[in-house]
Scaffold this motif. Structure first.
Motif, mmCIF file in Angstrom:
data_model
loop_
_atom_site.group_PDB
_atom_site.id
_atom_site.type_symbol
_atom_site.label_atom_id
_atom_site.label_comp_id
_atom_site.label_asym_id
_atom_site.label_seq_id
_atom_site.Cartn_x
_atom_site.Cartn_y
_atom_site.Cartn_z
ATOM 1 N N ASP A 11 0.810 -1.212 0.000
ATOM 2 C CA ASP A 11 0.000 0.000 0.000
ATOM 3 C C ASP A 11 0.849 1.270 0.000
ATOM 4 N N ASP A 12 2.105 1.137 -0.415
ATOM 5 C CA ASP A 12 2.986 2.307 -0.469
ATOM 6 C C ASP A 12 2.609 3.186 -1.667
ATOM 7 N N ASP A 48 -10.617 -3.475 -2.792
ATOM 8 C CA ASP A 48 -10.352 -2.446 -1.787
ATOM 9 C C ASP A 48 -9.083 -2.716 -0.978
ATOM 10 N N VAL A 49 -8.296 -3.730 -1.377
ATOM 11 C CA VAL A 49 -7.104 -4.095 -0.616
ATOM 12 C C VAL A 49 -6.066 -2.973 -0.652
ATOM 13 N N LYS A 50 -5.882 -2.355 -1.829
ATOM 14 C CA LYS A 50 -4.849 -1.338 -1.995
ATOM 15 C C LYS A 50 -5.439 0.047 -2.228
ATOM 16 N N ILE A 51 -6.688 0.239 -1.815
ATOM 17 C CA ILE A 51 -7.347 1.517 -2.075
ATOM 18 C C ILE A 51 -6.638 2.670 -1.364
ATOM 19 N N LYS A 52 -5.896 2.330 -0.304
ATOM 20 C CA LYS A 52 -5.175 3.371 0.448
ATOM 21 C C LYS A 52 -4.127 4.063 -0.424
ATOM 22 N N ILE A 53 -3.586 3.326 -1.409
ATOM 23 C CA ILE A 53 -2.598 3.918 -2.319
ATOM 24 C C ILE A 53 -3.214 5.083 -3.074
ATOM 25 N N LEU A 54 -4.423 4.876 -3.568
ATOM 26 C CA LEU A 54 -5.100 5.923 -4.336
ATOM 27 C C LEU A 54 -5.458 7.113 -3.449
ATOM 28 N N GLU A 55 -5.882 6.821 -2.239
ATOM 29 C CA GLU A 55 -6.270 7.895 -1.319
ATOM 30 C C GLU A 55 -5.082 8.741 -0.890
ATOM 31 N N ASP A 56 -3.918 8.106 -0.693
ATOM 32 C CA ASP A 56 -2.747 8.823 -0.174
ATOM 33 C C ASP A 56 -1.933 9.508 -1.271
#
Length: 577
Positions: free
Chosen positions: A83-84, A292-300
């Motif tokens: 998720d980097d 939704d596993v790596k959705i944090k990448i898009l948000e950050d």
């Protein structure tokens, strides 16, 4: 009596072969004229700007599928978190450098409408370098206890190693191109060298494809089936679309959607299916097939970020890294030069002269150098997918590719766009890998069309060079301390070289083909030379589609420039006259 009879037979055979060759050339001319009639926009044609935008978007969408696949293999080997947000930064950097290098190649390089971008060929030596003991990832529990800054440094120090290796090794390609060495190398780089070198790029990555696909075989299997149906069974199926023409307004047209965008359609549909299954909670929390596993990448990720040289720190240089990465450079050189005559024929352009080929290879080397110092973690190579797109669309205008470069540069600075592709479910990517790596293998094997396959000599070279080059790297992985010369640097160099299958296979194929006796026809040299057509005229320079867009008056006036192998006025062989 026997000598006379043999002489008569030889003359008869020569006459027959002459007739056959003459007939073949006549047929080839007929086919070229027929193809030229079918071309919609030739290499020097300038379509209307609004059509250029649409056709440029096609090329952009064609290459983006190959670009986004590389970080899925590269970033885990760099020890980067899933998720980097930096994963998106790497994709954006690759797209940005692709636009930059492609524009320079099309405008001042070989001048053919080709796209230069990230390539799978560099992943094989990359994985060999990162498998060295000093670059292997720390245990997961150790990584989990690190601070964010220390965790970032873990992958950036590896990226700096790759950046330095890519940048320095690319200088060999620059030398090969701009100093006219390509014509000399082609005497030794035969089809039996190309076959193991290129095909092993795909074969060597089967484990990465298998690991990604095995995360959810049902999704991966459906991806493979869908991609096969779209790209092989529905190519002639036309679907309606809307077109605009001045004076006529909007109208309905029918086009081959599945033939143009099989990869993108497959990814989009399977991504949507995974999204529905995620919404229905079909997969457990954290499953690789969830959207939704790596959705944090898009948000950050930031909206805008301009890639710049040395963005991960100053590249480092080691001998083992440079020599290992050289395998990828040589593989790309061989692959790209084989595309040039094909693209020229597709665009109804004359065969590229040796000066254009030299300039193209040299420019590709410069592009790989830029990709290295920019920190893309990869080099540059001619995209076969975009070559195929020219054949499908019958649009070979270089102006269209220049428009595509503008799109790439814009998308390269929109960071959320790069992050968007990182969140594709891994099983979908694994299914795409199974097909894409297979196609790369097949492209390498296609060079067998030039050689005689009923020759036991050729079969021995093909079989041994490919099989042993797969065995040796596996043995090196199973025996990490096998190389013990007493010199740590030499140990690292030999370990990387012997672990790089494309280098081992290419060297074995090249050595055996040039040592074991065989006729030129048997070895495929006759057909290969005809395909490449590396000749230049010895008369006065005439205007050519491969001339520079500006400054040709100065180039023609300066007679000394005709001695430079990359200049349009260059005449091969004059140094020896």
């Amino acid at each position: 009596m026997n000598s006379s009879s043999s002489h008569v037979k030889t003359e008869a055979v020569n006459l027959i072969e002459g007739d056959i060759n003459g007939h073949s050339k006549m047929q080839q001319n007929i086919e070229e004229e027929k193809y030229e009639c079918e071309i919609t926009y030739g290499i020097d044609d300038v379509p209307p700007w609004y059509l250029c935008i649409f056709m440029a978007l096609q090329h952009y969408l064609t290459m983006i599928g190959a670009i986004v696949s590389i970080p899925f293999i590269l970033t885990p080997a760099l020890c980067m978190k899933e998720d980097d947000p930096a994963r998106g930064h790497i994709i954006s950097t690759m797209i940005f450098v692709t636009g930059l290098v492609t524009w320079f190649q099309v405008t001042f390089g070989c001048r053919l409408p080709i796209v230069q971008g990230g390539t799978i060929s560099f992943l094989v030596p990359t994985l060999a370098i990162l498998s060295l003991p000093r670059w292997q990832c720390p245990p997961q529990d150790v990584l989990d206890q690190m601070s964010p800054d220390n965790r970032t440094e873990v992958w950036q120090v590896r990226m700096r190693e790759l950046s330095g290796a890519i940048a320095v090794s690319s200088l060999v390609q620059v030398f090969i191109g701009y100093f006219g060495v390509m014509g000399i190398l082609l005497k030794f780089v035969t089809p039996l060298t190309i076959v193991p070198t290129v095909s092993l790029v795909g074969l060597s990555l089967f484990e990465q494809a298998g690991d990604a696909a095995s995360k959810q075989w049902a999704i991966s299997g459906c991806t493979i089936v869908m991609l096969t149906v779209f790209s092989q069974l529905l190519t002639e199926v036309k679907v309606p679309g809307i077109s605009y023409k001045r004076g006529e307004g909007l109208r309905i047209i029918w086009f081959n959607l599945f033939k143009l965008f099989p990869v993108l359609l497959t990814i989009g549909i399977m991504w949507g299916i995974c999204g529905i299954l995620t919404w229905q909670e079909f997969f457990p929390e954290g499953h690789p097939a969830r959207t939704d596993v790596k959705i944090k990448i898009l948000e950050d990720s930031d909206w805008f970020r301009v890639p710049y040289p040395g963005q991960w720190g100053m590249p480092t240089i080691t001998l083992s890294g440079v020599l290992g990465m050289l395998a990828g450079v040589l593989a790309c050189t061989v692959e790209s030069v084989s595309y040039y005559p094909t693209v020229a024929k597709m665009c109804a352009a004359p065969p590229p002269p040796v000066s254009a080929i030299n300039r193209g290879i040299g420019t590709e080397g410069l592009g790989t150098f830029l990709a290295g110092i920019w920190g893309s973690g990869n080099g540059t190579n001619t995209f076969g997918e975009n070559v195929g797109a020219i054949g499908v669309t019958k649009v070979g205008s270089r102006r269209v590719i220049q428009y595509a470069c503008v799109l790439m540069l814009l998308q390269g600075v929109i960071n959320k766009f790069g992050a968007f592709f990182i969140i594709i479910p891994e099983p979908v990517v694994g299914g795409i890998f199974c097909v894409m790596f297979g196609m790369i293998t097949a492209f390498g094997l296609s060079a067998l069309q030039y050689v005689e396959l009923n020759s036991s000599r050729n079969l021995y070279i093909i079989g041994f060079s490919m099989f042993f080059s797969l065995v040796l790297p596996k043995w090196m992985v199973a025996n990490p301390g096998a190389i013990q010369t007493g010199n740590e640097i030499l140990d690292s160099v030999l370990t990387v070289l012997l672990s790089t299958s494309i280098l081992v296979g290419g060297l074995i194929g090249c050595f055996l083909d040039n040592v074991i006796p065989g006729t030129p026809k048997e070895r495929g040299l006759t057909a290969w030379a005809e395909q490449m057509k590396l000749e230049t005229s010895s008369g006065e320079h005439e205007s050519s589609t491969y001339d520079f867009p500006v400054g040709m008056g100065l180039v023609k006036r300066c007679k000394w420039m005709s001695y430079l192998p990359f200049m349009p006025t260059y005449k091969s062989g004059q140094w020896c006259s």
